[in-house]
Design an enzyme around this catalytic site. Structure first.
Site, PDB file in Angstrom:
ATOM      1  N   ASP A   1     -64.094 -45.928 -13.444  1.00  0.00           N
ATOM      2  CA  ASP A   1     -64.726 -46.487 -14.436  1.00  0.00           C
ATOM      3  C   ASP A   1     -63.733 -46.451 -15.781  1.00  0.00           C
ATOM      4  OD1 ASP A   1     -67.126 -47.501 -16.412  1.00  0.00           O
ATOM      5  OD2 ASP A   1     -66.633 -45.475 -17.127  1.00  0.00           O
TER       6      ASP A   1
ATOM      7  N   GLU B   1     -61.250 -50.304 -13.589  1.00  0.00           N
ATOM      8  CA  GLU B   1     -61.842 -51.228 -14.564  1.00  0.00           C
ATOM      9  C   GLU B   1     -60.795 -50.843 -15.596  1.00  0.00           C
ATOM     10  OE1 GLU B   1     -65.570 -51.755 -17.170  1.00  0.00           O
ATOM     11  OE2 GLU B   1     -64.803 -49.953 -16.812  1.00  0.00           O
TER      12      GLU B   1
END
Length: 541
Positions: free
Chosen positions: A202, A270
């Protein structure tokens, strides 16, 4: 180093948002036992891997992206035994399991932060990003939070500010500290030893900040970055110093060294950055950092041929030995069926979009429900759960609209997602006609098209691992050739609502048309392709 099997290179990943996938115990919230229940559905669809959004222990201020224990399953999702059951069932069905790792920040209830904020000289005092105020008491610099306002929160225990790129309850860890890096690696190894096949990282480029805390320069006007909504002041800065620092590359190499000790693993990062193509190339190039990464370029409103051409062209110019992941929807953006909806034959358009996604050089990532054509839900303000949307409502309504429960069977309460009287987000009525059970019974449904396209693609190794050569840019047509050894496949997509002719390069000869059924197929006329509205043509060269 373990044996390398690059299944991820071109492998298809399916993102599961566990809260909204399947509730097994009737509390209105999806859980890991529910994931086990629905894995045969994904095996039938034909994906290579699942990515599970966070299920770790958390106060759920940001619905699991604020972790208070990286090694425990939160009780609402089940237990470690339930997670082990997911891995065992998935592997038995031939599906890999990726899990989220939220490295850059944790919950303010995590024991690390509780200790760090207790004093300026405790053993974890510098595990987070702390800074003294300016002489006038204001924050140390102009950095902003993605969720609005300053990225600095005053703490009365230490009489210092701490940094938070997201909610104030999500303090940023200090990755300049080698102890923090090792703690993150130890947590990853815990899950590797439980059998996971890799990680989705993330906000991976948010981990390292500028140690000098220099101000970000301004833009003069908001950015058009699709990862930032238009009423968010975050878009007014060029994010030169608060993220994407060069020191992150060393830590990415440490992650890769850990993963290389296990067989057949992958990472997908990401990346939200001012220059996403450069960052993907930097983070995935060289074979010693991330395996693949995705950005937000195709998660915004633009879906015209020239725009997609420019995104691919820019990435390929800098990313020759790296590898991209192509996502068209996820838990943070408006669903592609609504965001890219077209006038006229939306039935053909949705099929074109998926065919294009499967054809780009990289690894496709499908968000749960895309294979059913689920649209963005519109929620009443009293039903909102997302803190981002609540803070910026009504101009920005947040991310709840893409997170509503999966529709499995329209003939049952809550479409078989949950037996609860009230689910954590309401079932969107427009999803009921699109429920999985009815689509699985209809051979002409979008579900069966997705299934058929995935099976068809497996017959073309060039689509999984080949290079990409963009053809001439066009107002309506995106065209390119995928090559691998002697194999070459022409891929052409009419992204417009009118029929069009597209000239092939001189000397390019089509041997045979390979367009699968379910698409509005084009044809060849001399040196031109003739493509109907939202038409597609695949052909061997």
């Amino acid at each position: 180093m373990a044996q390398v099997n690059e299944w991820w290179r071109g492998g298809v990943i399916y993102q599961i948002y566990p809260r909204s996938f399947q509730d097994s115990n009737g509390d209105g919230i999806g859980d890991l036992a529910g994931v086990v229940q629905r894995l045969p559905y994904l095996a039938e669809l034909g994906v290579d891997a699942i990515w599970l959004s966070p299920f770790f222990q958390s106060p759920m201020k940001d619905f699991g992206y604020d972790i208070s224990d990286y090694r425990q399953v939160d009780g609402i999702f089940g237990t470690l035994a339930d997670f082990d059951a997911v891995v065992a069932k998935a592997h038995a069905l031939g599906i890999k399991v990726l899990i989220d790792q939220v490295l850059s920040h944790c919950s303010d209830q995590h024991p690390w932060f509780v200790e760090s904020r207790s004093s300026r000289d405790n053993p974890r005092a510098d595990w987070f990003v702390w800074a003294d105020p300016k002489e006038d008491g204001t924050p140390p610099n102009n950095w902003l939070s993605i969720f609005g306002g300053s990225a600095w929160q005053w703490d009365t225990r230490r009489c210092q500010y701490y940094m938070h790129n997201f909610l104030t309850s999500q303090p940023d860890l200090n990755f300049h500290n080698p102890e923090v890096q090792q703690a993150a690696l130890d947590n990853m190894q815990f899950w590797l030893d439980r059998g996971v096949d890799g990680f989705r990282l993330d906000a991976v480029n948010f981990c390292v900040h500028d140690a000098q805390l220099r101000d970000n320069p301004g833009r003069g006007s908001p950015t058009d970055d699709p990862s930032v909504n238009k009423v968010n002041p975050y878009g007014w800065q060029r994010h030169v110093y608060d993220k994407s620092q060069p020191e992150m590359l060393g830590f990415l190499r440490r992650i890769r060294s850990l993963l290389d000790q296990y067989p057949d693993l992958m990472t997908v990062g990401e990346i939200g950055d001012d220059d996403t193509a450069a960052r993907i190339a930097e983070y995935t190039g060289g074979g010693d950092k991330l395996h693949t990464a995705y950005a937000f370029d195709l998660l915004g409103p633009r879906c015209d041929a020239r725009f997609v051409h420019s995104v691919v062209e820019k990435l390929e110019a800098v990313n020759q030995d790296g590898w991209a992941c192509w996502a068209l929807s996820n838990h943070d953006c408006v669903r592609v069926a609504s965001r890219w909806k077209q006038p006229g034959d939306n039935h053909a358009w949705q099929r074109l979009v998926f065919a294009m996604q499967l054809s780009l050089r990289g690894s496709p990532c499908i968000y749960q429900g895309d294979e059913l054509g689920l649209t963005e839900a519109t929620l009443a303000v009293e039903d909102l759960q997302d803190p981002y949307g609540i803070a910026m409502w009504p101009e920005f309504v947040g991310r709840d609209g893409c997170r509503t429960p999966m529709a499995w069977d329209a003939t049952t309460a809550n479409a078989s997602f949950s037996a609860a009287a009230k689910t954590w987000l309401p079932m969107w009525p427009d999803h009921l006609p699109l429920a999985a059970r009815s689509q699985m019974a209809d051979p002409d449904s979008l579900f069966h098209f997705y299934k058929a396209m995935l099976a068809w693609r497996r017959g073309f190794e060039v689509l999984r691992t080949g290079s990409i050569e963009l053809l001439a840019e066009h107002d309506a047509v995106l065209a390119f050739v995928r090559r691998s050894g002697d194999a070459a496949l022409l891929c052409a997509f009419n992204m417009g609502s009118d029929a069009v002719r597209y000239a092939l390069p001189a000397g390019m000869q089509v041997r045979s048309v390979e367009t699968p059924s379910g698409l509005s197929s084009g044809s060849q006329d001399g040196q031109d392709l003739v493509l109907p509205p939202y038409g597609v043509l695949f052909a061997t060269l």
